[in-house]
Design a protein around this motif. Structure first.
Motif, PDB file in Angstrom:
ATOM      1  N   GLN A  47       0.814  -1.208   0.000  1.00  0.00           N
ATOM      2  CA  GLN A  47       0.000   0.000   0.000  1.00  0.00           C
ATOM      3  C   GLN A  47       0.852   1.264   0.000  1.00  0.00           C
ATOM      4  N   GLY A  48       2.115   1.138   0.414  1.00  0.00           N
ATOM      5  CA  GLY A  48       3.013   2.292   0.456  1.00  0.00           C
ATOM      6  C   GLY A  48       3.928   2.310  -0.752  1.00  0.00           C
ATOM      7  N   GLU A  49       5.229   2.402  -0.484  1.00  0.00           N
ATOM      8  CA  GLU A  49       6.216   2.571  -1.568  1.00  0.00           C
ATOM      9  C   GLU A  49       6.785   1.242  -2.033  1.00  0.00           C
ATOM     10  N   LYS A  50       6.176   0.125  -1.584  1.00  0.00           N
ATOM     11  CA  LYS A  50       6.602  -1.217  -1.996  1.00  0.00           C
ATOM     12  C   LYS A  50       8.054  -1.492  -1.627  1.00  0.00           C
ATOM     13  N   VAL A  51       8.423  -0.966  -0.472  1.00  0.00           N
ATOM     14  CA  VAL A  51       9.761  -1.209   0.072  1.00  0.00           C
ATOM     15  C   VAL A  51       9.576  -1.874   1.438  1.00  0.00           C
ATOM     16  N   ILE A  52      10.340  -2.924   1.705  1.00  0.00           N
ATOM     17  CA  ILE A  52      10.201  -3.677   2.953  1.00  0.00           C
ATOM     18  C   ILE A  52      11.577  -4.051   3.465  1.00  0.00           C
ATOM     19  N   LEU A  53      11.683  -4.202   4.774  1.00  0.00           N
ATOM     20  CA  LEU A  53      12.958  -4.569   5.405  1.00  0.00           C
ATOM     21  C   LEU A  53      12.914  -6.059   5.755  1.00  0.00           C
ATOM     22  N   ILE A  54      13.879  -6.810   5.223  1.00  0.00           N
ATOM     23  CA  ILE A  54      14.032  -8.221   5.573  1.00  0.00           C
ATOM     24  C   ILE A  54      15.147  -8.302   6.605  1.00  0.00           C
ATOM     25  N   VAL A  55      14.798  -8.790   7.794  1.00  0.00           N
ATOM     26  CA  VAL A  55      15.780  -8.866   8.877  1.00  0.00           C
ATOM     27  C   VAL A  55      15.601 -10.201   9.601  1.00  0.00           C
ATOM     28  N   SER A  56      16.697 -10.784  10.064  1.00  0.00           N
ATOM     29  CA  SER A  56      16.679 -12.110  10.684  1.00  0.00           C
ATOM     30  C   SER A  56      16.398 -12.024  12.186  1.00  0.00           C
ATOM     31  N   GLN A  57      15.706 -13.079  12.692  1.00  0.00           N
ATOM     32  CA  GLN A  57      15.486 -13.210  14.131  1.00  0.00           C
ATOM     33  C   GLN A  57      16.729 -13.809  14.793  1.00  0.00           C
ATOM     34  N   LYS A  58      17.003 -13.369  16.009  1.00  0.00           N
ATOM     35  CA  LYS A  58      18.116 -13.962  16.767  1.00  0.00           C
ATOM     36  C   LYS A  58      17.775 -15.393  17.192  1.00  0.00           C
ATOM     37  N   ASP A  59      16.515 -15.634  17.581  1.00  0.00           N
ATOM     38  CA  ASP A  59      16.053 -16.969  17.983  1.00  0.00           C
ATOM     39  C   ASP A  59      14.918 -17.374  17.051  1.00  0.00           C
ATOM     40  N   LYS A  60      15.145 -18.419  16.264  1.00  0.00           N
ATOM     41  CA  LYS A  60      14.148 -18.783  15.266  1.00  0.00           C
ATOM     42  C   LYS A  60      12.891 -19.411  15.879  1.00  0.00           C
ATOM     43  N   ASP A  61      12.930 -19.784  17.169  1.00  0.00           N
ATOM     44  CA  ASP A  61      11.774 -20.403  17.809  1.00  0.00           C
ATOM     45  C   ASP A  61      10.743 -19.394  18.291  1.00  0.00           C
ATOM     46  N   VAL A  62      11.049 -18.100  18.256  1.00  0.00           N
ATOM     47  CA  VAL A  62      10.104 -17.074  18.706  1.00  0.00           C
ATOM     48  C   VAL A  62       9.068 -16.866  17.604  1.00  0.00           C
ATOM     49  N   ASP A  63       7.782 -17.053  17.938  1.00  0.00           N
ATOM     50  CA  ASP A  63       6.721 -16.925  16.937  1.00  0.00           C
ATOM     51  C   ASP A  63       6.215 -15.491  16.774  1.00  0.00           C
ATOM     52  N   ASP A  64       6.276 -14.697  17.813  1.00  0.00           N
ATOM     53  CA  ASP A  64       5.785 -13.315  17.743  1.00  0.00           C
ATOM     54  C   ASP A  64       6.917 -12.377  18.156  1.00  0.00           C
ATOM     55  N   PRO A  65       7.856 -12.111  17.232  1.00  0.00           N
ATOM     56  CA  PRO A  65       9.059 -11.376  17.618  1.00  0.00           C
ATOM     57  C   PRO A  65       8.788  -9.882  17.854  1.00  0.00           C
ATOM     58  N   LYS A  66       9.547  -9.331  18.786  1.00  0.00           N
ATOM     59  CA  LYS A  66       9.574  -7.898  19.046  1.00  0.00           C
ATOM     60  C   LYS A  66      10.856  -7.326  18.453  1.00  0.00           C
ATOM     61  N   GLY A  67      11.022  -6.014  18.621  1.00  0.00           N
ATOM     62  CA  GLY A  67      12.230  -5.402  18.084  1.00  0.00           C
ATOM     63  C   GLY A  67      13.483  -5.960  18.717  1.00  0.00           C
ATOM     64  N   SER A  68      13.407  -6.311  20.010  1.00  0.00           N
ATOM     65  CA  SER A  68      14.587  -6.837  20.705  1.00  0.00           C
ATOM     66  C   SER A  68      14.966  -8.227  20.224  1.00  0.00           C
TER      67      SER A  68
END
Length: 817
Positions: A47-68
């Motif tokens: 809906q915006g500028e069609k730009v998105i940030l792909i960033v990796s999780q530190k722990d892959k087992d977290v289902d609902d990640p926060k910024g930390s």
């Protein structure tokens, strides 16, 4: 140092967290999103500028990640295409644009990030050229190991830009997430290549170890077993890198540790170690491995050296037996004798006078008797008194030798025999094992289980008992075996020879009354939720319950009938009809209906041709009547009442005895030859067998032939012969108790059975008169009215004695006028 032109990006963009992967600039990748936080971010980007940030999780087992939970450096991407799948997931095609650093994350329906681009810095040209050349050489060496597909190798080798080439190498090789993230966070190309070269050096070393591993494994395995090869390769890898022998090695080592702890004999341990070594060399998913694993589990769970300490206090054992059982004095005495001998042997062994094997030796007891007299329960009491574990093995109907010896491991579903299973259940090698219903063993085409028991029950052999499944000897010499049987004559002679018989007689009515009051009634009150003050049975009610509603040697049916009454009383109390009930003999019919059994009673008067015999069945003793009629006919003997062959032979012997003594007993031979003799033994619906009715049949027959009545207050038991001898019989105690219940006061029995009278309680013997007999004449002297004297006196019609003839006054030889 020069810097590339930075790409213009929005200051804040949606964030799509990914697990276990890193994307680098200049790459085009598919991203699959299934979490709401990612799908919402994709929709916001579109809906915006069609730009998105792909960033990796530190722990892959977290289902609902926060910024930390996310790294601070990611990759800004242009969204090229988005496709929604029917299952609700979203597939996105992105083109990676630039490395960016996140200054802050903002939470909501999806994450957004404030970013700033990290411009690519190439570094010094000479250094970059040298590093690029080194990178290509190392990559070519690593690629030759076959880690990458030829298409990927060709794509990477075609990259002219050193930074792009480094990024593509990092993406395609199997580095850890931390290493890939570290490469992403290095914007300076020369530093990134140095880090990548270090990782490639490690990869080269891993490949060299793999080559050595392949060479080691190649000679040990079959080249055609691909899966086995990979498993073996994994084991050697773990041993080389981590010093670990792998999961399968651990399993074998665990079995070895358990076997060492068992302290087995050398020959047994050698055989079991061989199976452990086979398991260690075998593929874990192979069918044979499962068989070996099950076998080793059985072996390690058996109590090879676990024992329970015997409590050899004879007085305490006597108290336990008395608390659990009423009566059975002979059985209790034999058990206490066994414990006393075991205690003395143990004391001598402690002084060094006997070996441990001599202490454990002892007789194999077999409890024989009718059902319900306490054979099984007293075995439990023996185990309780000894402080041993108790195991019951039901042998009734067993027709397969493998029930005793087990199956060989070559068969599918093989398992040890019941003895080894019982030993494992007990957890000790010296339990009390009850072989229940040993007389019910059968034999089929699978073998004879009674023959397999010969080794088990032989104290000289059972210390080396070998179960077919185990394949190694297991010591059964410390096990206390007790067998039970209803019919000892059905036990094979060879098996019977190894056992000591202890007879369980049926309970008399007084014993049943005490058992009911002490054990059965309290047990049924608990089972039916009643308190002791809510129901009470009078002695008269229990006596009637015993005599009129049950007919058995034991007390099982008696307990069932008590339970029936208790349930009906419980219903009345539960409905509020009554608060407490006193059950009398008159009220039994209300709860149980009409009496099912009416005990036989003595005849009301002396009758010609009707005598009283006694019989014994597994449910106790009773009396029977033998009736004889002399009918006109052509001669012959008719027998009715479902008589067995032995009883028919007794009747023929009685007739032969009467004929041979016809002159002495003043029996008319012409009438005897021209009459049909009919002998009947009621009740006609019940089969009857045995020789002990010989005396009663002879009395009835001679009474009918002579017309002399037989006494109604006399009952008799004993086997007769053609010459008139009176031979011993069995079951005298039960027969006498049945006769007493019928009101009989005089008992005729073989003289050789006199010692059996000691089994009858004194208060019962004192109320009856016993007549030991050695000949049939002695029997007839008591059983017929007038005795032997009446038989030997001439009689007229109907058996009346004739008056004596007058003596002639003339002298011999004097002529008549």
């Amino acid at each position: 140092m020069t810097t590339d032109k930075s790409t213009t990006l929005p200051q804040s963009i949606p964030v799509c967290p990914v697990r276990g992967s890193v994307i680098y600039p200049t790459m085009v990748q598919h991203i699959d999103a299934s979490r709401a936080i990612s799908i919402n971010a994709i929709e916001a980007a579109m809906q915006g500028e069609k730009v998105i940030l792909i960033v990796s999780q530190k722990d892959k087992d977290v289902d609902d990640p926060k910024g930390s939970d996310l790294y601070d450096v990611g990759t800004a991407c242009n969204v090229l295409r988005v496709r929604k799948n029917p299952d609700g997931t979203v597939q996105m095609l992105v083109s990676a644009v630039s490395r960016v650093k996140v200054s802050a994350y903002t939470s909501g329906d999806y994450l957004t990030a404030d970013i700033e681009a990290l411009p690519a810095v190439k570094g010094k040209a000479v250094e970059l050229r040298a590093l690029s050349r080194e990178l290509r050489e190392k990559f070519d060496h690593v690629a030759s190991g076959g880690k990458l597909s030829a298409e990927n190798v060709q794509t990477i080798q075609g990259k002219e830009d050193a930074g792009e080439m480094a990024d593509h190498i990092a993406f395609n090789l199997d580095f850890t997430l931390e290493d890939k993230q570290a490469l992403l966070e290095l914007p300076v190309v020369t530093e990134r290549i140095r880090k990548l070269l270090t990782l490639l050096d490690t990869e080269q070393e891993v490949q060299a170890v793999q080559a050595r591993i392949r060479a080691q494994v190649k000679d040990e395995i079959d080249k055609n077993q691909r899966e086995y090869y990979l498993r073996e390769q994994m084991k050697v890898i773990q041993k080389e890198l981590n010093g670990d022998e792998g999961e399968e090695g651990d399993e074998a080592e665990q079995f070895r540790a358990k076997i060492e702890a068992l302290n087995l004999k050398p020959d047994v341990k050698k055989e079991i170690d061989r199976e452990v070594n086979r398991l260690a060399r075998m593929h874990p998913d192979a069918a044979e491995a499962t068989v070996i694993r099950t076998y080793l589990t059985w072996v390690t769970e058996l109590p090879w050296n676990e024992r329970s300490e015997d409590r050899l206090d004879v007085q305490e054992a006597a108290q336990v037996l008395d608390d659990d059982h009423y009566g059975l004095e002979k059985v209790k005495d034999r058990v206490l004798e066994f414990l006393a001998v075991r205690r003395l042997r143990k004391e001598r062994a402690e002084r060094g006078e006997l070996s441990a094997e001599d202490v454990n030796k002892g007789p194999i007891l077999v409890f024989t008797g009718p059902p319900g007299v306490g054979k099984t329960s007293i075995a439990q009491s023996i185990a309780k008194a000894l402080g041993r574990k108790y195991v019951r093995i039901a042998l009734g109907g067993a027709r397969d030798e493998s029930d005793i010896r087990g199956h060989r491991r070559t068969y599918i579903g093989a398992m040890p025999g019941r003895l080894i299973q019982g030993i494992r259940t007990a957890g000790t090698k010296n339990p009390v094992i009850l072989l229940d219903e040993v007389d019910k063993l059968g034999s089929g085409h699978q073998g004879d289980p009674s023959s397999a028991l010969l080794e088990v029950l032989d104290p000289a052999q059972n210390q080396h008992f070998t179960d077919h499944y185990l394949g190694v000897p297991f010591d059964l010499s410390e096990v206390m075996f007790i067998a039970t049987a209803n019919y000892p004559e059905q036990i094979p002679p060879a098996l019977m020879d190894r056992m000591e018989v202890i007879d369980f007689n049926s309970y008399i009515e007084q014993e049943k009354l005490e058992i009911a009051k002490r054990y059965l009634l309290p047990r049924q009150l608990i089972a039916n939720g009643l308190k002791a003050n809510q129901i009470a049975f009078t002695d008269a009610a229990l006596e009637k319950l015993i005599s009129h509603y049950t007919r058995e040697a034991g007390v099982r049916n008696l307990e069932r009938e008590i339970g029936t009454v208790a349930r009906k009383v419980a219903r009345r109390i539960a409905t509020g009809e009554v608060k407490r009930v006193k059950v009398t003999d008159k009220e039994l019919e209300r709860y149980l209906g009409q009496a099912r059994h009416t005990p036989e009673t003595e005849g009301k008067e002396d009758m010609v041709g009707v005598s009283t015999g006694m019989f014994y069945t597994p449910v106790g003793g009773d009396i029977l009547f033998v009736e004889t009629s002399i009918l006109p006919g052509k001669g012959g003997l008719v027998l009715t009442g479902q008589l067995g062959d032995v009883m028919k032979e007794s009747a023929r012997a009685a007739l032969s005895y009467a004929k041979s003594n016809a002159e002495r007993f003043h029996i008319d031979r012409e009438r005897l030859d021209n009459s049909e003799i009919h002998i009947h033994v009621p009740a006609g619906a019940i089969p009857k067998e045995g020789p002990s009715a010989g005396g009663a049949i002879a009395t009835s027959l001679i009474s009918a032939l002579t017309g002399i009545p037989a006494r109604h207050d006399v009952a008799m038991t004993g086997e007769m012969t053609l010459t008139g001898r009176y031979l011993p019989i069995g079951g005298l105690k039960e027969k006498v108790l049945g006769a007493r219940r019928a009101g009989i006061k005089h008992i005729i029995m073989p003289k050789t059975n006199e010692p059996d009278l000691r089994d009858i309680p004194l208060h019962l013997r004192s109320s009856m008169r016993f007549h030991p007999a050695e000949t049939l004449d002695q029997v007839l002297d008591v059983s017929l009215v007038g005795g032997l004297k009446a038989l030997e006196t001439p009689r007229g019609e109907g058996g009346a004695a004739l008056p004596p003839k007058r003596k002639s006054s003339r002298r011999a030889g004097e002529a008549r006028a």
